[in-house]
Write a protein that holds these residues in place. Structure first.
Motif: not given
Length: 566
Positions: A535-558
């Motif tokens: 699915x689309x990669x979504x990250x959140x945390x202290x280094x993220x502008x606004x606290x959370x963002x979707x990267x707009x690219x699809x990824x997978x967990x291997x």
């Protein structure tokens, strides 16, 4: 007993009686094979199980999402990393420390904030600039501090609020950046070599009221007419052009814009004080521009000081203790400071009192051989374009069978989990090496960055393995994004595996840094199931502008809990 001895004697006599040249060759081959197996059987650099399950998954996942993945350094139930952990002089080792900001990093550079207990240093960091083929200039930290004071006061006295820094990698770039933190104005980091029309548009979009640029790189008349908010311009001038008058203001904008020259401002205040102002509240944000290439539309991203501190601290802690930045390292950023990954690694190097080597030719796709011909870095950070260029150039130079065999031998060593070292075989027939640095073999660590969604060239796991052989250094591959300071994820320094992704696609990107967490959200084309996460990669945390963002690219967990593109 005597009969047994006689039988044994007869067997030995019969064996020796039939001994010939073929027997000797066979015995040598058997003994050589046994000796090679014993010699080649060594422990890998890290335990294979640590690579088999890398990121830590949450126990529960929400509908339409994958589990949430974190770095094992900060598992679920514990807070994420939020900064540098700055400790004042004399603080006990068990204290957590403050998150810190750019002011604390510079105070660490000057030695006002000490290094960790046991870390060796000359007292300050070191900064040098490369000019052309032979010119290398080392700068005194006290002089740089004075420049921060002079430029900061100049901008502050003119009521500056937002300063556009339009410079290649240079000492002036860093001085302006640190001055912004001490003198409370927002720096806008604009990638260099923009078309004039694009530059004017970016200045208008970011609402810049001041500009710091190289003399002659910007048509002041056009900028003055096109950017109504601009009130001040500071030119940086190379030594060979300082005999010219750069204070001249074009007709039609006189009185509207104040024009100053960097070296003249510093010279006029050479007898002034160099004391930096005391911290008075929160330091201002830093604006980055995210572009696929110069001249293309840019996404404007504003990072807080905590975003940068968290990203820098996480990059430091992502490396095992024996391989972290230290005062004996020489760090060369071969990518632009306007890339937050490059800038955060540069701040990490300064924070550890490493020697920073600044080269103005640093940019995506730069020829690393030319950029390092007069210096000998131990650590470099490069763009994916530069890494691919170095790989292709070196690979095409391997033509002989002996060189290909030597490369195959070191590839086998990497596959077994060890970084190749010099042996008798490599002394007799060394594999082809890339020419990186004035001192061969000094390079120990290479950082390569992939920009999410910007069509950068893929670097496969085979390419990364080859680069380790070509450079004799460990290689780290990182995923970066517009709204994430530093990196989203990066590979384990000991992950030498090949073939983990198709040879024409990007390698995996390792695990999330300790300052953020990552998940996959269902997209139109990819869905999460109990068997597979996509699915689309979504990250959140202290280094993220606004606290959370979707990267707009699809990824997978291997299966090994690393993140990769689908």
């Amino acid at each position: 007993m005597a009969g047994l001895v006689e039988q044994l004697d007869a067997v030995i006599a019969e064996l020796l009686a039939g001994w010939n040249t073929y027997t000797t060759a066979l015995a040598v081959a058997v003994l050589g094979f046994v000796g090679w197996v014993i010699y080649d059987t060594q422990d890998s650099d890290t335990h294979p199980l640590l690579l088999a399950r890398q990121a830590q998954a949450s126990y529960v996942r929400q509908p339409g999402e994958s589990a949430i993945y974190r770095s094992p350094d900060h598992p679920h139930g514990y807070p994420l990393r939020t900064g540098l952990g700055v400790k004042p002089p004399g603080a006990p080792m068990y204290t957590a420390g403050r998150d810190g900001d750019l002011r604390d990093i510079w105070r660490r550079v000057t030695g006002e904030i000490p290094l960790e207990k046991g870390a060796a240093s000359s007292g300050t960091a070191n900064i040098m600039t490369v000019f052309g083929k032979e010119g290398v200039t080392e700068h005194k930290i006290a002089d740089i501090t004075k420049e921060i004071t002079v430029i900061g006061k100049q901008l502050n006295d003119h009521g500056t609020k937002r300063v556009a820094i339009y410079l290649p990698n240079s000492l002036e770039f860093l001085v302006a950046l640190f001055a912004s933190a001490f003198y409370d104005f927002v720096p806008i980091l604009i990638p260099y070599n923009q078309p004039h029309k694009t530059l004017i548009e970016l200045l208008v979009q970011t609402n810049a009221d001041s500009l710091i640029a190289q003399a002659g790189s910007v048509p002041l008349a056009d900028v003055g007419k096109g950017v109504s908010s601009l009130r001040q311009v500071i030119w940086t001038v190379e030594k060979t052009s300082r005999h010219m008058d750069w204070n001249e203001v074009p007709e039609g904008i006189g009185g509207k814009i104040d024009v100053s020259v960097w070296h003249q401002l510093v010279q006029d205040q050479k007898n002034g004080g160099a004391e930096l102002p005391k911290d008075a509240g929160k330091a201002p944000n830093v604006v980055f521009l995210w572009q696929e290439a110069v001249g293309k539309p840019a996404e404007i991203v504003e990072f807080t000081q905590q975003n940068l501190a968290a990203g820098t601290g996480a990059l430091i802690s992502a490396l095992p203790a024996p391989h972290r930045f230290n005062s004996s390292d020489s760090f060369l950023p071969a990518d632009s400071f306007t890339n937050s990954y490059t800038l955060c690694l540069t701040l990490a190097a300064l924070y550890a009192h490493a020697t920073l080597i600044i080269n103005s030719v640093a940019s995506p796709g730069v020829d690393l051989t030319l950029a390092t011909r007069s210096v000998a870095p131990t650590i470099v950070v490069v763009s994916a374009e530069t890494a691919v260029k170095l790989h292709n150039t070196t690979t095409t130079s391997i033509t002989s069978g002996l060189k290909k065999f030597a490369h195959y031998i070191e590839t086998r060593v990497l596959t077994s989990g060890r970084l190749p070292t010099d042996t008798l075989l490599t002394r007799l027939n060394a594999p082809t090496r890339a020419s990186v640095g004035a001192t061969p073999g000094k390079l120990r660590l290479v950082f390569v960055s992939e920009k999410a969604g910007l069509n950068t060239p893929p670097v496969s796991s085979e390419d990364l393995s080859d680069l380790r052989i070509y450079t004799k250094a460990r290689v780290v591959y990182a995923l970066t994004a517009a709204k994430v300071a530093g990196a989203v994820a990066q590979t384990n320094i000991y992950d030498y595996r090949r073939g983990v992704t198709p040879s024409n696609k990007h390698s995996h990107f390792g695990i999330p840094l300790s300052c953020l967490e990552l998940k996959l959200r269902d997209s139109a084309t990819h869905k999460n199931t109990d068997e597979r996460f996509e699915g689309e990669i979504v990250v959140s945390g202290a280094s993220v502008s606004g606290g959370e963002t979707a990267l707009g690219v699809n990824g997978t967990i291997r299966d090994d809990h690393t993140i990769a593109y689908v």
